[in-house]
Scaffold this active site. Structure first.
Site, PDB file in Angstrom:
ATOM      1  N   LYS A  25       0.856  -1.186   0.000  1.00 29.09           N
ATOM      2  CA  LYS A  25       0.000   0.000   0.000  1.00 29.09           C
ATOM      3  C   LYS A  25       0.894   1.239   0.000  1.00 29.09           C
ATOM      4  O   LYS A  25       1.904   1.277   0.723  1.00 29.09           O
ATOM      5  CB  LYS A  25      -0.878  -0.039   1.256  1.00 29.09           C
ATOM      6  N   SER A  27      -9.382   1.847   3.018  1.00 26.25           N
ATOM      7  CA  SER A  27      -8.523   2.600   2.135  1.00 26.25           C
ATOM      8  C   SER A  27      -7.482   1.764   1.396  1.00 26.25           C
ATOM      9  O   SER A  27      -6.825   2.269   0.483  1.00 26.25           O
ATOM     10  CB  SER A  27      -7.798   3.686   2.932  1.00 26.25           C
ATOM     11  N   SER A  70      -9.727  -0.663   7.182  1.00 25.12           N
ATOM     12  CA  SER A  70      -9.139  -0.474   5.846  1.00 25.12           C
ATOM     13  C   SER A  70      -8.390  -1.675   5.296  1.00 25.12           C
ATOM     14  O   SER A  70      -8.029  -1.688   4.118  1.00 25.12           O
ATOM     15  CB  SER A  70      -8.210   0.750   5.845  1.00 25.12           C
TER      16      SER A  70
END
Lengths: 102, 461
Positions: free
Chosen positions: B81, B156, B180
């Site tokens: 990420k 996210s 997330s």
């Protein structure tokens, strides 16, 4: 011994408050609670006091955030939870360790 | 073996074939890079593809496997990420503020996976500063859900979920402040683990909320998550919240099954707003766990309705982190994110303290409940992945989070597929356990996974 937090649903004899059902827009009765939700005018006042430039067209978004977040805090009767302490740093195992030491 | 079949293999199977010399890390890496090239123009899961780095990592892994020095993660493709600092590789946190940041260090998690021989394919798109959905004005186009491109992949860690589901990586890292890791896992039909707070280092990961942020692995199976956690877990002096709790052997008990385990189902809070299709899949999962020998019973968490105080803590801490930039460079934030972050300035000091007190009570209640049962089971998300069109509607009613209570309590929580809705989108089961008892959470997840076929389904990309 810590006083048990009064879950909103157990506050007998007080007016019914609601949390919107996120899926259907219907209002479902899930909290019976004393606190008053924060109003849009209160949010406007807080925006002015904090000096942050949140435009009026975002007021509904911000009001919704504050209303939902503050609902359980406004339901808390601090007199019933005097020994409940916030941890200065967060430790996920604190309660477990405290119990095991007893 | 086709590209889709090759890129659908997991860590365990790839490792076996590497050791048997049936597959080469370089060939597997090239297959993934080719697939990214073909498919990610549509999916937008990657922000940066590190082709040269990937091939160098793969060659090094191949050599270490040849010499017999390799661990189970050697030669396995992974992507991070874009919230995780990567030395020499742009790290944006999905924000214009960090658009040109090239860190001179790796996040501890990245460093540990690289030392284990994983092959870095690149950086995966994240919602701006890991907060909520990708709003209008976002600098980068949003990742799309491989099961249906009109639907969001969750966030996210949106790129992590989408890339894993589409076979564009084998492992990924996500971060989880209020769901997330587990949200994208749920919406994309893959597996995500939010470990206990303090179990996996946050050092080198851009902060959203210090006391709620967690880091953890995402993969297509529970066992793959367990293998990654084995390398990620452990004390890190660079993370002030890092625990010195001993690290378990997560593979040792993985196949012990669920016979005798007590699984608690908290019906309050977690079932408000849950769709019929999610309820049906969840109840079916409970039947499966029962059939496997688990004792499933209903439990209560008395203070669960205090969970929305999560937002007071999260927004206050996020505002504290961003205060200076919000005041001096507000134009570099996406417009809706900016106002949501600024809302963190509107809470009083008393309200923040009260929220932390309620959190202590919630944590205590959850600990007490977890003395009656070994695990808690809930739907991960109340609904399947919504469409982009729906979530960009200002009046879209976001469902209450079933995941944030476990960030409040810091407990380990796993999301894994438990079915599909009639519209073809995945449904997910959340299993949570006692602090630092990831082993039991993974064991139950693995047992359920082995008894079902949901994790074997692949999206039509």
């Amino acid at each position: 011994m810590q006083a048990r937090m009064t879950p909103p649903a157990l506050c007998a004899g007080q007016r019914v408050s609601t949390i919107p059902d996120a899926r259907s827009h219907k209002e479902v009765s899930i909290m019976t609670t004393a606190p008053t939700d924060i109003t849009r005018d209160e949010v406007r006042e807080r925006i002015r006091a904090a000096g942050v430039p949140i435009p009026e067209e975002r007021l509904a978004l911000v009001h919704g955030l504050l209303r939902d977040a503050l609902r359980p805090i406004r339901a808390l009767d601090t007199r019933e939870a005097l020994t409940l302490e916030p941890a200065p740093t967060f430790d996920a195992a604190a309660e477990r360790d405290r119990h095991e030491q007893r | 073996m086709s590209s889709a079949e090759l890129c659908g293999l997991g860590i365990v199977e790839l490792g076996r074939r590497y050791r048997a010399r049936e597959l080469s890390p370089v060939d597997v890496t090239m297959a993934h890079l080719g697939r990214i090239e073909r498919l990610d123009k549509t999916l937008n899961s990657y922000l940066t593809v590190t082709t040269e780095r990937a091939l160098a990592d793969a060659r090094a892994a191949e050599e270490s496997i040849r010499r017999g020095h390799a661990g189970p993660l050697a030669g396995i493709p992974v992507a991070y990420k874009d919230l995780y600092a990567t030395r020499g590789v742009r790290t944006t946190a999905g924000s214009a503020l960090l658009a040109d940041w090239i860190p001179d260090h790796d996040a501890t998690c990245v460093s540990r996976l690289q030392q284990a021989g994983m092959v870095m394919l690149g950086k995966l798109i994240t919602h701006e500063f890991a907060f909520g959905i990708q709003f209008p004005g976002h600098r980068f186009p949003p990742a799309r859900n491989p099961w249906n491109l009109d639907h969001m992949p969750g966030g996210s860690s949106s790129g992590s979920g989408a890339a894993l589901a589409a076979g564009l990586t084998v492992g990924a890292l996500g971060s989880d402040t209020g769901g997330s890791i587990r949200g994208p896992a749920a919406f994309c039909g893959i597996v995500g683990l939010k470990p206990t707070y303090g179990r996996v280092s946050r050092a080198g990961v851009v902060t959203l909320s210090w006391t709620l942020d967690h880091t953890g692995p995402m993969a297509r199976t529970v066992e793959d998550c367990a293998l990654m956690l084995q390398v990620l877990a452990g004390h890190d002096p660079d993370d002030p919240a890092s625990s010195r709790e001993p690290v378990a052997d997560y593979s040792a008990s993985l196949r012990d099954g669920v016979r005798g385990l007590r699984v608690g189902v908290p019906r309050e809070y977690f079932f408000h707003g849950v769709s019929g299709e999610v309820t049906k899949a969840f109840e079916s999962a409970l039947i499966t766990l029962g059939r496997l020998g688990a004792e499933v019973r209903e439990v209560e968490i008395p203070s669960i309705w205090t969970a929305p105080a999560f937002m007071v803590i999260m927004l206050s801490e996020a505002f504290a982190y961003h205060a200076r930039d919000l005041r001096e460079r507000p134009q570099l934030y996406g417009e809706v994110l900016r106002e949501k972050l600024m809302a963190g300035a509107l809470f009083t000091a008393e309200e923040y303290v009260q929220a932390q007190r309620l959190r202590a009570r919630l944590r205590g209640d959850m600990h007490r409940t977890l003395r009656e049962v070994d695990l808690l089971a809930t739907p991960t998300a109340p609904v399947t992945a919504p469409t982009f069109r729906a979530v960009l509607d200002p009046d879209f009613p976001f469902a209450r989070s079933n995941m944030a209570p476990f960030n409040m309590a810091g407990l380990p929580a796993l999301a894994l597929p438990c079915g599909f809705a009639p519209n073809g989108l995945p449904v997910s089961l959340q299993l949570a356990g006692r602090p630092f008892d990831e082993a039991t959470v993974l064991r139950a997840g693995h047992a359920y996974e082995q008894a079902t076929e949901w994790h074997r389904r692949r999206p039509p990309v």
